[in-house]
Design an enzyme around this catalytic site. Structure first.
Site, short mmCIF file in Angstrom:
data_model
loop_
_atom_site.label_atom_id
_atom_site.label_comp_id
_atom_site.label_asym_id
_atom_site.label_seq_id
_atom_site.Cartn_x
_atom_site.Cartn_y
_atom_site.Cartn_z
N TYR A 151 17.26 2.15 2.71
CA TYR A 151 17.54 1.55 1.41
C TYR A 151 18.66 2.28 0.68
O TYR A 151 19.08 1.84 -0.40
CB TYR A 151 16.29 1.58 0.52
CG TYR A 151 15.07 0.99 1.16
CD1 TYR A 151 15.16 -0.12 2.00
CD2 TYR A 151 13.82 1.54 0.95
CE1 TYR A 151 14.04 -0.65 2.60
CE2 TYR A 151 12.68 1.01 1.54
CZ TYR A 151 12.80 -0.09 2.36
OH TYR A 151 11.69 -0.61 2.95
N HIS B 211 0.81 -1.22 0.00
CA HIS B 211 0.00 0.00 0.00
C HIS B 211 0.85 1.27 0.00
O HIS B 211 0.33 2.36 0.22
CB HIS B 211 -0.95 0.01 1.20
CG HIS B 211 -0.28 -0.37 2.49
ND1 HIS B 211 -0.77 -1.37 3.30
CD2 HIS B 211 0.82 0.11 3.11
CE1 HIS B 211 0.02 -1.50 4.36
NE2 HIS B 211 0.98 -0.60 4.26
#
Length: 488
Positions: free
Chosen positions: A258, A171
Protein backbone atom coordinates in the site's frame (compact mmCIF):
# COMPACT_ATOMS: atom_id res chain seq x y z
CA UNK A 1 -35.70 -15.41 18.33
CA UNK A 2 -36.37 -16.42 14.76
CA UNK A 3 -34.99 -14.61 11.74
CA UNK A 4 -33.10 -15.37 8.53
CA UNK A 5 -29.44 -14.82 7.64
CA UNK A 6 -28.39 -15.17 4.01
CA UNK A 7 -24.72 -15.85 3.26
CA UNK A 8 -23.62 -15.02 -0.30
CA UNK A 9 -20.44 -16.80 -1.36
CA UNK A 10 -21.09 -19.47 1.27
CA UNK A 11 -18.79 -21.81 -0.66
CA UNK A 12 -15.95 -20.08 1.21
CA UNK A 13 -16.16 -23.16 3.38
CA UNK A 14 -13.84 -22.47 6.30
CA UNK A 15 -15.01 -18.90 6.80
CA UNK A 16 -18.70 -19.81 6.49
CA UNK A 17 -18.27 -22.48 9.15
CA UNK A 18 -16.61 -19.95 11.47
CA UNK A 19 -19.42 -17.40 11.01
CA UNK A 20 -22.03 -20.12 11.54
CA UNK A 21 -20.58 -21.46 14.78
CA UNK A 22 -19.90 -17.94 16.10
CA UNK A 23 -23.53 -16.95 15.57
CA UNK A 24 -24.79 -20.13 17.23
CA UNK A 25 -22.72 -19.28 20.32
CA UNK A 26 -25.50 -16.74 21.06
CA UNK A 27 -28.15 -18.77 22.96
CA UNK A 28 -31.05 -16.68 21.62
CA UNK A 29 -30.09 -17.53 18.02
CA UNK A 30 -30.62 -21.29 18.07
CA UNK A 31 -33.93 -21.09 16.16
CA UNK A 32 -32.78 -18.98 13.20
CA UNK A 33 -32.42 -19.91 9.53
CA UNK A 34 -29.22 -19.80 7.51
CA UNK A 35 -29.77 -19.53 3.75
CA UNK A 36 -26.57 -20.35 1.87
CA UNK A 37 -26.02 -19.30 -1.73
CA UNK A 38 -23.08 -19.59 -4.11
CA UNK A 39 -22.42 -19.98 -7.83
CA UNK A 40 -20.85 -23.40 -7.11
CA UNK A 41 -23.35 -26.16 -6.37
CA UNK A 42 -20.42 -28.41 -5.44
CA UNK A 43 -19.12 -26.05 -2.77
CA UNK A 44 -22.63 -25.38 -1.48
CA UNK A 45 -23.34 -29.03 -0.86
CA UNK A 46 -19.99 -29.50 0.89
CA UNK A 47 -20.58 -26.65 3.33
CA UNK A 48 -24.24 -27.57 3.86
CA UNK A 49 -23.23 -31.08 4.88
CA UNK A 50 -20.77 -29.64 7.42
CA UNK A 51 -23.31 -27.21 8.87
CA UNK A 52 -26.02 -29.88 9.00
CA UNK A 53 -23.60 -32.09 10.94
CA UNK A 54 -22.97 -29.24 13.43
CA UNK A 55 -26.72 -28.73 13.91
CA UNK A 56 -27.29 -32.44 14.41
CA UNK A 57 -24.36 -32.88 16.83
CA UNK A 58 -25.56 -29.98 18.97
CA UNK A 59 -29.27 -30.96 18.78
CA UNK A 60 -30.31 -27.54 17.57
CA UNK A 61 -33.52 -26.49 15.79
CA UNK A 62 -31.44 -24.28 13.46
CA UNK A 63 -32.43 -24.52 9.79
CA UNK A 64 -29.88 -24.61 6.97
CA UNK A 65 -30.87 -24.25 3.32
CA UNK A 66 -28.65 -24.05 0.24
CA UNK A 67 -29.43 -22.81 -3.26
CA UNK A 68 -27.71 -21.33 -6.29
CA UNK A 69 -30.79 -19.10 -6.68
CA UNK A 70 -29.58 -15.96 -4.91
CA UNK A 71 -32.96 -14.20 -4.80
CA UNK A 72 -34.52 -17.21 -3.15
CA UNK A 73 -31.83 -17.19 -0.47
CA UNK A 74 -32.34 -13.45 0.11
CA UNK A 75 -36.13 -13.61 0.45
CA UNK A 76 -37.11 -12.36 3.88
CA UNK A 77 -33.53 -12.14 5.16
CA UNK A 78 -32.87 -9.76 8.05
CA UNK A 79 -29.11 -9.97 7.61
CA UNK A 80 -27.04 -10.62 4.48
CA UNK A 81 -23.35 -11.53 4.72
CA UNK A 82 -21.11 -11.43 1.63
CA UNK A 83 -17.91 -13.53 1.38
CA UNK A 84 -17.62 -13.55 -2.43
CA UNK A 85 -14.48 -13.75 -4.56
CA UNK A 86 -15.67 -12.87 -8.07
CA UNK A 87 -13.61 -14.68 -10.69
CA UNK A 88 -12.24 -17.13 -8.14
CA UNK A 89 -8.61 -18.15 -8.14
CA UNK A 90 -8.47 -18.06 -11.94
CA UNK A 91 -8.97 -14.29 -12.13
CA UNK A 92 -6.91 -13.78 -8.98
CA UNK A 93 -3.93 -15.47 -10.65
CA UNK A 94 -4.06 -12.78 -13.38
CA UNK A 95 -4.16 -10.07 -10.69
CA UNK A 96 -0.71 -11.26 -9.64
CA UNK A 97 0.76 -12.59 -12.93
CA UNK A 98 0.11 -9.67 -15.28
CA UNK A 99 1.41 -6.85 -13.04
CA UNK A 100 4.61 -8.88 -12.52
CA UNK A 101 5.30 -8.50 -16.25
CA UNK A 102 5.50 -4.77 -15.61
CA UNK A 103 7.67 -5.04 -12.49
CA UNK A 104 4.85 -4.74 -9.92
CA UNK A 105 5.41 -7.33 -7.18
CA UNK A 106 2.38 -7.80 -4.90
CA UNK A 107 2.05 -9.99 -1.83
CA UNK A 108 -1.76 -10.07 -1.68
CA UNK A 109 -3.21 -7.77 -4.35
CA UNK A 110 -6.76 -7.60 -3.00
CA UNK A 111 -7.15 -4.05 -1.66
CA UNK A 112 -5.52 -1.51 -3.94
CA UNK A 113 -2.48 -1.81 -6.24
CA UNK A 114 -3.12 -3.23 -9.73
CA UNK A 115 -4.60 -6.50 -8.48
CA UNK A 116 -6.90 -4.96 -5.90
CA UNK A 117 -8.24 -2.38 -8.34
CA UNK A 118 -9.11 -5.04 -10.93
CA UNK A 119 -10.59 -7.19 -8.17
CA UNK A 120 -12.87 -4.27 -7.38
CA UNK A 121 -13.88 -3.94 -11.04
CA UNK A 122 -15.02 -7.59 -10.98
CA UNK A 123 -16.80 -7.31 -7.65
CA UNK A 124 -18.68 -4.03 -7.87
CA UNK A 125 -21.18 -4.93 -10.65
CA UNK A 126 -21.99 -8.11 -8.73
CA UNK A 127 -22.30 -6.21 -5.43
CA UNK A 128 -24.83 -3.91 -7.10
CA UNK A 129 -26.79 -6.96 -8.29
CA UNK A 130 -26.80 -8.20 -4.69
CA UNK A 131 -28.08 -4.82 -3.52
CA UNK A 132 -30.89 -4.79 -6.08
CA UNK A 133 -32.10 -8.20 -4.89
CA UNK A 134 -31.71 -7.18 -1.24
CA UNK A 135 -33.83 -4.06 -1.75
CA UNK A 136 -36.52 -6.05 -3.54
CA UNK A 137 -36.89 -9.27 -1.53
CA UNK A 138 -35.17 -9.01 1.88
CA UNK A 139 -36.68 -7.55 5.07
CA UNK A 140 -37.33 -3.81 4.92
CA UNK A 141 -34.59 -2.88 7.42
CA UNK A 142 -32.08 -5.48 6.26
CA UNK A 143 -28.42 -4.97 7.14
CA UNK A 144 -25.70 -5.99 4.66
CA UNK A 145 -22.44 -7.16 6.25
CA UNK A 146 -19.63 -7.16 3.67
CA UNK A 147 -16.56 -9.29 4.38
CA UNK A 148 -15.39 -9.37 0.76
CA UNK A 149 -12.32 -7.50 -0.48
CA UNK A 150 -11.53 -4.95 -1.71
CA UNK A 151 -13.38 -3.91 1.44
CA UNK A 152 -13.48 -0.13 0.97
CA UNK A 153 -14.46 -0.25 -2.72
CA UNK A 154 -17.18 -2.89 -2.22
CA UNK A 155 -18.65 -1.09 0.79
CA UNK A 156 -18.44 2.29 -1.00
CA UNK A 157 -20.38 0.91 -3.98
CA UNK A 158 -23.01 -0.80 -1.82
CA UNK A 159 -23.70 2.34 0.22
CA UNK A 160 -23.40 5.00 -2.50
CA UNK A 161 -24.87 3.15 -5.48
CA UNK A 162 -26.55 0.04 -4.04
CA UNK A 163 -28.55 2.10 -1.52
CA UNK A 164 -28.41 -0.65 1.10
CA UNK A 165 -27.56 -0.24 4.81
CA UNK A 166 -24.05 -1.70 4.69
CA UNK A 167 -21.14 -2.19 7.08
CA UNK A 168 -17.76 -3.57 6.07
CA UNK A 169 -16.05 -6.01 8.44
CA UNK A 170 -12.43 -7.11 8.79
CA UNK A 171 -10.23 -8.69 11.49
CA UNK A 172 -7.02 -6.72 10.97
CA UNK A 173 -7.53 -4.54 14.05
CA UNK A 174 -8.04 -7.57 16.30
CA UNK A 175 -4.89 -9.27 15.00
CA UNK A 176 -2.81 -6.13 15.45
CA UNK A 177 -4.06 -5.76 19.02
CA UNK A 178 -3.09 -9.37 19.75
CA UNK A 179 0.47 -8.67 18.60
CA UNK A 180 0.74 -5.50 20.69
CA UNK A 181 -0.59 -7.24 23.79
CA UNK A 182 1.93 -10.04 23.32
CA UNK A 183 5.02 -7.83 22.90
CA UNK A 184 4.01 -5.74 25.91
CA UNK A 185 3.73 -8.86 28.05
CA UNK A 186 -0.03 -8.69 28.61
CA UNK A 187 -1.82 -11.90 29.51
CA UNK A 188 -4.54 -11.13 26.96
CA UNK A 189 -5.97 -8.30 24.86
CA UNK A 190 -8.40 -7.65 27.73
CA UNK A 191 -5.58 -5.70 29.39
CA UNK A 192 -5.17 -3.51 26.29
CA UNK A 193 -7.34 -0.48 25.51
CA UNK A 194 -6.92 1.22 22.15
CA UNK A 195 -8.32 3.55 19.56
CA UNK A 196 -7.56 2.30 16.06
CA UNK A 197 -8.66 4.39 13.11
CA UNK A 198 -8.03 4.99 9.41
CA UNK A 199 -9.20 3.03 6.38
CA UNK A 200 -9.41 -0.72 5.91
CA UNK A 201 -5.95 -2.31 5.87
CA UNK A 202 -4.47 1.06 6.75
CA UNK A 203 -5.76 1.53 10.27
CA UNK A 204 -3.51 2.95 12.97
CA UNK A 205 -3.31 2.42 16.74
CA UNK A 206 -3.40 6.10 17.62
CA UNK A 207 -4.01 5.58 21.36
CA UNK A 208 -2.71 2.59 23.34
CA UNK A 209 -3.12 1.85 27.03
CA UNK A 210 -2.01 -1.21 28.96
CA UNK A 211 -4.04 -1.61 32.15
CA UNK A 212 -4.79 2.11 31.88
CA UNK A 213 -1.17 3.18 31.38
CA UNK A 214 -0.44 5.08 28.13
CA UNK A 215 2.07 3.35 25.81
CA UNK A 216 4.31 5.66 23.80
CA UNK A 217 6.13 5.08 20.52
CA UNK A 218 9.56 4.40 22.06
CA UNK A 219 8.23 1.72 24.41
CA UNK A 220 6.34 0.02 21.60
CA UNK A 221 9.34 0.08 19.23
CA UNK A 222 11.57 -1.41 21.93
CA UNK A 223 9.01 -4.12 22.67
CA UNK A 224 8.71 -5.17 19.02
CA UNK A 225 12.47 -5.10 18.42
CA UNK A 226 13.01 -7.29 21.48
CA UNK A 227 10.46 -9.88 20.37
CA UNK A 228 12.22 -13.00 19.01
CA UNK A 229 9.68 -13.58 16.20
CA UNK A 230 8.04 -10.26 15.31
CA UNK A 231 11.41 -8.49 15.11
CA UNK A 232 12.11 -10.71 12.06
CA UNK A 233 8.64 -11.04 10.57
CA UNK A 234 7.50 -7.41 10.86
CA UNK A 235 10.61 -5.46 9.85
CA UNK A 236 8.74 -3.14 7.49
CA UNK A 237 5.91 -2.62 9.95
CA UNK A 238 8.38 -1.72 12.70
CA UNK A 239 10.13 0.72 10.35
CA UNK A 240 6.80 2.45 9.65
CA UNK A 241 6.15 2.58 13.41
CA UNK A 242 9.51 4.32 13.93
CA UNK A 243 8.85 6.88 11.20
CA UNK A 244 5.10 7.48 11.66
CA UNK A 245 5.00 7.07 15.43
CA UNK A 246 2.05 4.65 15.41
CA UNK A 247 1.61 0.95 14.63
CA UNK A 248 -0.34 -0.25 11.60
CA UNK A 249 -2.91 -3.01 11.83
CA UNK A 250 -1.74 -4.69 8.66
CA UNK A 251 0.74 -7.51 8.26
CA UNK A 252 4.20 -6.89 6.86
CA UNK A 253 3.14 -8.17 3.43
CA UNK A 254 -0.16 -6.29 3.25
CA UNK A 255 1.31 -2.98 4.38
CA UNK A 256 4.24 -3.25 1.99
CA UNK A 257 2.01 -3.05 -1.10
CA UNK A 258 0.00 0.00 0.00
CA UNK A 259 3.08 2.21 0.22
CA UNK A 260 5.42 3.42 -2.55
CA UNK A 261 8.69 2.81 -0.72
CA UNK A 262 9.34 -0.83 0.14
CA UNK A 263 8.44 -2.96 -2.92
CA UNK A 264 9.69 -0.66 -5.69
CA UNK A 265 12.90 -2.66 -6.39
CA UNK A 266 13.60 -6.40 -6.02
CA UNK A 267 16.53 -5.81 -3.64
CA UNK A 268 14.32 -3.65 -1.43
CA UNK A 269 11.60 -6.32 -1.35
CA UNK A 270 13.96 -9.01 -0.08
CA UNK A 271 15.37 -6.59 2.47
CA UNK A 272 12.04 -5.89 4.13
CA UNK A 273 10.06 -9.13 3.93
CA UNK A 274 10.30 -12.44 5.79
CA UNK A 275 9.67 -15.79 4.13
CA UNK A 276 8.65 -17.78 7.22
CA UNK A 277 5.01 -17.41 6.17
CA UNK A 278 3.22 -15.94 3.15
CA UNK A 279 1.72 -13.03 5.08
CA UNK A 280 5.09 -11.40 5.71
CA UNK A 281 5.66 -10.33 2.11
CA UNK A 282 6.11 -13.32 -0.22
CA UNK A 283 5.38 -12.58 -3.90
CA UNK A 284 1.82 -13.75 -4.59
CA UNK A 285 1.79 -15.23 -1.12
CA UNK A 286 -1.94 -15.13 -0.55
CA UNK A 287 -2.64 -16.65 -3.97
CA UNK A 288 -0.37 -19.59 -3.10
CA UNK A 289 -1.94 -19.95 0.35
CA UNK A 290 -5.49 -19.79 -1.06
CA UNK A 291 -4.69 -22.38 -3.73
CA UNK A 292 -3.15 -24.76 -1.20
CA UNK A 293 -6.08 -24.28 1.18
CA UNK A 294 -8.60 -25.08 -1.55
CA UNK A 295 -6.69 -28.20 -2.61
CA UNK A 296 -6.30 -29.33 0.99
CA UNK A 297 -9.98 -28.93 1.75
CA UNK A 298 -11.03 -30.86 -1.36
CA UNK A 299 -8.69 -33.72 -0.48
CA UNK A 300 -9.22 -33.83 3.28
CA UNK A 301 -12.97 -33.12 3.24
CA UNK A 302 -13.90 -36.27 5.21
CA UNK A 303 -11.80 -35.00 8.11
CA UNK A 304 -13.55 -31.62 8.05
CA UNK A 305 -16.91 -33.38 8.05
CA UNK A 306 -15.90 -35.57 10.98
CA UNK A 307 -14.66 -32.55 12.96
CA UNK A 308 -18.10 -30.95 12.53
CA UNK A 309 -19.57 -33.62 14.83
CA UNK A 310 -18.01 -32.01 17.91
CA UNK A 311 -20.13 -29.82 20.27
CA UNK A 312 -19.86 -26.06 19.79
CA UNK A 313 -17.49 -24.58 22.38
CA UNK A 314 -18.73 -21.10 23.25
CA UNK A 315 -15.36 -20.31 24.83
CA UNK A 316 -13.83 -20.56 21.34
CA UNK A 317 -16.14 -18.01 19.74
CA UNK A 318 -13.91 -15.98 17.41
CA UNK A 319 -13.36 -12.23 17.42
CA UNK A 320 -14.93 -11.81 13.97
CA UNK A 321 -17.37 -8.92 14.29
CA UNK A 322 -20.47 -10.44 12.63
CA UNK A 323 -21.88 -12.54 15.48
CA UNK A 324 -21.24 -9.78 18.03
CA UNK A 325 -23.00 -7.17 15.86
CA UNK A 326 -26.03 -9.41 15.42
CA UNK A 327 -26.10 -10.14 19.15
CA UNK A 328 -26.00 -6.42 20.00
CA UNK A 329 -28.69 -5.49 17.48
CA UNK A 330 -31.04 -8.27 18.57
CA UNK A 331 -30.44 -8.44 22.35
CA UNK A 332 -29.15 -4.91 23.16
CA UNK A 333 -25.97 -6.32 24.72
CA UNK A 334 -23.66 -3.49 23.69
CA UNK A 335 -20.65 -4.36 21.53
CA UNK A 336 -17.61 -2.21 20.75
CA UNK A 337 -15.74 -2.93 17.54
CA UNK A 338 -14.11 -1.36 14.48
CA UNK A 339 -16.35 -0.94 11.46
CA UNK A 340 -16.09 0.17 7.83
CA UNK A 341 -18.65 2.90 7.15
CA UNK A 342 -18.92 6.17 5.23
CA UNK A 343 -16.86 8.82 7.00
CA UNK A 344 -19.37 11.67 7.32
CA UNK A 345 -17.15 13.53 9.80
CA UNK A 346 -16.06 10.60 11.97
CA UNK A 347 -12.41 11.19 11.07
CA UNK A 348 -11.85 14.92 10.80
CA UNK A 349 -8.91 14.89 8.38
CA UNK A 350 -10.14 12.31 5.84
CA UNK A 351 -12.61 13.00 2.99
CA UNK A 352 -16.30 12.90 3.92
CA UNK A 353 -17.21 10.39 1.20
CA UNK A 354 -14.46 7.90 2.08
CA UNK A 355 -15.10 4.50 3.62
CA UNK A 356 -13.25 4.61 6.92
CA UNK A 357 -12.54 1.94 9.54
CA UNK A 358 -12.92 3.26 13.05
CA UNK A 359 -14.35 2.46 16.51
CA UNK A 360 -18.07 2.23 17.09
CA UNK A 361 -20.67 0.80 19.46
CA UNK A 362 -23.61 -1.41 18.53
CA UNK A 363 -26.96 -1.71 20.32
CA UNK A 364 -30.60 -1.93 19.28
CA UNK A 365 -30.29 1.52 17.71
CA UNK A 366 -27.64 0.31 15.24
CA UNK A 367 -23.95 1.04 14.73
CA UNK A 368 -22.96 4.27 16.44
CA UNK A 369 -19.51 5.57 15.47
CA UNK A 370 -17.20 7.51 17.80
CA UNK A 371 -16.84 10.84 15.99
CA UNK A 372 -14.21 13.57 16.06
CA UNK A 373 -11.08 11.44 15.59
CA UNK A 374 -8.05 13.15 14.02
CA UNK A 375 -5.28 10.98 12.56
CA UNK A 376 -1.59 11.89 12.74
CA UNK A 377 -0.76 13.81 9.57
CA UNK A 378 1.44 11.12 8.01
CA UNK A 379 -1.27 8.49 8.55
CA UNK A 380 -3.89 10.76 7.01
CA UNK A 381 -1.68 11.49 4.00
CA UNK A 382 -1.11 7.79 3.38
CA UNK A 383 -4.82 7.02 3.72
CA UNK A 384 -5.82 9.88 1.41
CA UNK A 385 -3.56 8.55 -1.35
CA UNK A 386 -5.43 5.24 -1.19
CA UNK A 387 -8.84 6.88 -0.88
CA UNK A 388 -8.26 8.82 -4.10
CA UNK A 389 -7.45 5.54 -5.88
CA UNK A 390 -10.50 3.85 -4.35
CA UNK A 391 -12.83 6.67 -5.40
CA UNK A 392 -11.65 6.62 -9.03
CA UNK A 393 -11.80 2.82 -9.06
CA UNK A 394 -15.41 2.76 -7.83
CA UNK A 395 -16.46 5.40 -10.36
CA UNK A 396 -14.69 3.48 -13.15
CA UNK A 397 -16.39 0.23 -12.15
CA UNK A 398 -19.81 1.92 -12.18
CA UNK A 399 -19.32 3.75 -15.48
CA UNK A 400 -17.19 1.24 -17.40
CA UNK A 401 -14.78 4.07 -18.24
CA UNK A 402 -11.49 2.35 -19.09
CA UNK A 403 -9.60 5.65 -19.20
CA UNK A 404 -10.67 6.43 -15.63
CA UNK A 405 -9.66 2.91 -14.64
CA UNK A 406 -6.18 3.53 -16.07
CA UNK A 407 -5.93 6.80 -14.16
CA UNK A 408 -6.89 5.00 -10.95
CA UNK A 409 -4.15 2.43 -11.48
CA UNK A 410 -1.66 5.16 -12.44
CA UNK A 411 -2.31 6.94 -9.13
CA UNK A 412 -1.82 3.82 -7.03
CA UNK A 413 1.21 4.43 -4.75
CA UNK A 414 3.14 1.25 -5.56
CA UNK A 415 2.25 1.19 -9.26
CA UNK A 416 3.37 4.82 -9.58
CA UNK A 417 6.66 4.00 -7.87
CA UNK A 418 7.43 1.21 -10.35
CA UNK A 419 5.75 1.81 -13.72
CA UNK A 420 5.61 4.48 -16.42
CA UNK A 421 2.27 5.79 -17.76
CA UNK A 422 2.81 3.85 -21.00
CA UNK A 423 3.33 0.64 -19.04
CA UNK A 424 0.24 1.28 -16.92
CA UNK A 425 -1.94 1.90 -19.98
CA UNK A 426 -0.82 -1.37 -21.57
CA UNK A 427 -1.06 -3.35 -18.33
CA UNK A 428 -4.66 -2.29 -17.78
CA UNK A 429 -5.53 -3.19 -21.38
CA UNK A 430 -3.97 -6.62 -20.83
CA UNK A 431 -5.81 -7.20 -17.56
CA UNK A 432 -9.17 -6.10 -18.95
CA UNK A 433 -8.79 -8.39 -21.95
CA UNK A 434 -7.68 -11.35 -19.78
CA UNK A 435 -10.59 -10.84 -17.34
CA UNK A 436 -13.28 -9.82 -19.83
CA UNK A 437 -15.55 -12.68 -18.72
CA UNK A 438 -15.96 -10.99 -15.30
CA UNK A 439 -16.00 -7.37 -16.52
CA UNK A 440 -19.30 -6.82 -18.34
CA UNK A 441 -19.09 -3.04 -17.92
CA UNK A 442 -15.94 -3.00 -20.10
CA UNK A 443 -17.29 -5.21 -22.92
CA UNK A 444 -17.43 -2.20 -25.22
CA UNK A 445 -13.76 -1.41 -24.53
CA UNK A 446 -12.28 -4.89 -24.98
CA UNK A 447 -11.95 -4.90 -28.82
CA UNK A 448 -10.01 -1.62 -28.84
CA UNK A 449 -7.85 -2.80 -25.93
CA UNK A 450 -7.06 -6.00 -27.80
CA UNK A 451 -6.15 -4.00 -30.90
CA UNK A 452 -3.82 -1.73 -28.92
CA UNK A 453 -2.09 -4.76 -27.42
CA UNK A 454 -1.44 -6.19 -30.89
CA UNK A 455 0.50 -3.09 -31.94
CA UNK A 456 2.05 -2.01 -28.63
CA UNK A 457 5.82 -1.57 -28.38
CA UNK A 458 5.96 -1.43 -24.57
CA UNK A 459 8.33 -4.15 -23.40
CA UNK A 460 7.41 -6.64 -20.70
CA UNK A 461 9.18 -9.58 -19.13
CA UNK A 462 8.20 -12.93 -17.69
CA UNK A 463 9.12 -12.50 -14.03
CA UNK A 464 8.20 -14.70 -11.09
CA UNK A 465 8.84 -11.85 -8.66
CA UNK A 466 11.47 -11.19 -6.02
CA UNK A 467 10.27 -13.85 -3.58
CA UNK A 468 7.95 -16.39 -5.23
CA UNK A 469 7.27 -19.89 -3.96
CA UNK A 470 5.60 -22.75 -5.78
CA UNK A 471 2.25 -24.16 -4.69
CA UNK A 472 2.94 -27.18 -2.48
CA UNK A 473 1.41 -30.57 -3.23
CA UNK A 474 -0.94 -32.35 -0.83
CA UNK A 475 1.90 -34.72 0.06
CA UNK A 476 4.18 -31.81 0.92
CA UNK A 477 1.48 -30.22 3.04
CA UNK A 478 0.86 -33.50 4.88
CA UNK A 479 4.58 -33.90 5.58
CA UNK A 480 4.83 -30.33 6.87
CA UNK A 481 1.80 -30.70 9.13
CA UNK A 482 3.16 -33.98 10.48
CA UNK A 483 6.55 -32.37 11.21
CA UNK A 484 4.90 -29.45 13.01
CA UNK A 485 2.76 -31.83 15.06
CA UNK A 486 5.82 -33.86 16.06
CA UNK A 487 7.80 -30.73 16.96
CA UNK A 488 4.92 -29.26 18.93
Amino acid sequence: MSFKIAIIGAGSVGFTKKLFTDILCVPEFKDIEFALTDVSEHNLQMIKAILDRIVEANRLPTRVTATTDRRKALEGARYVISCVRVGGLEAYADDIRIPLKYGIDQCVGDTICAGGILYGQRNIPVILDFCKDIREVAETNVKFLNYANPMAMNTWAAIEYGKVDTVGLCHGVQHGAEQIAEVLGAKSTQELDYVCSGINHQTWFIDLRLNGRPINKDELVAAFEAHPVYSRQEKLRIDVLKRFGVYSTESNGHLSEYLPWYRKRPDEITRWIDMSDWIHGETGGYLRYSTETRNWFETEYPQFLEAASKPIDREKRSNEHASHILEALETNRVYRGHFNVKNNGVITNLPQDAIIESPGFVDRFGINMAAGITLPEACAATCIASINVQRMSVHAAISGDIDLLKLAVLHDPLVGAVSTPEEVWQMVDEMVVAQAAWLPQYAHAVPAARERLSTSKVKTREWAGAARRSVRSIEELRAEKAALKQAG
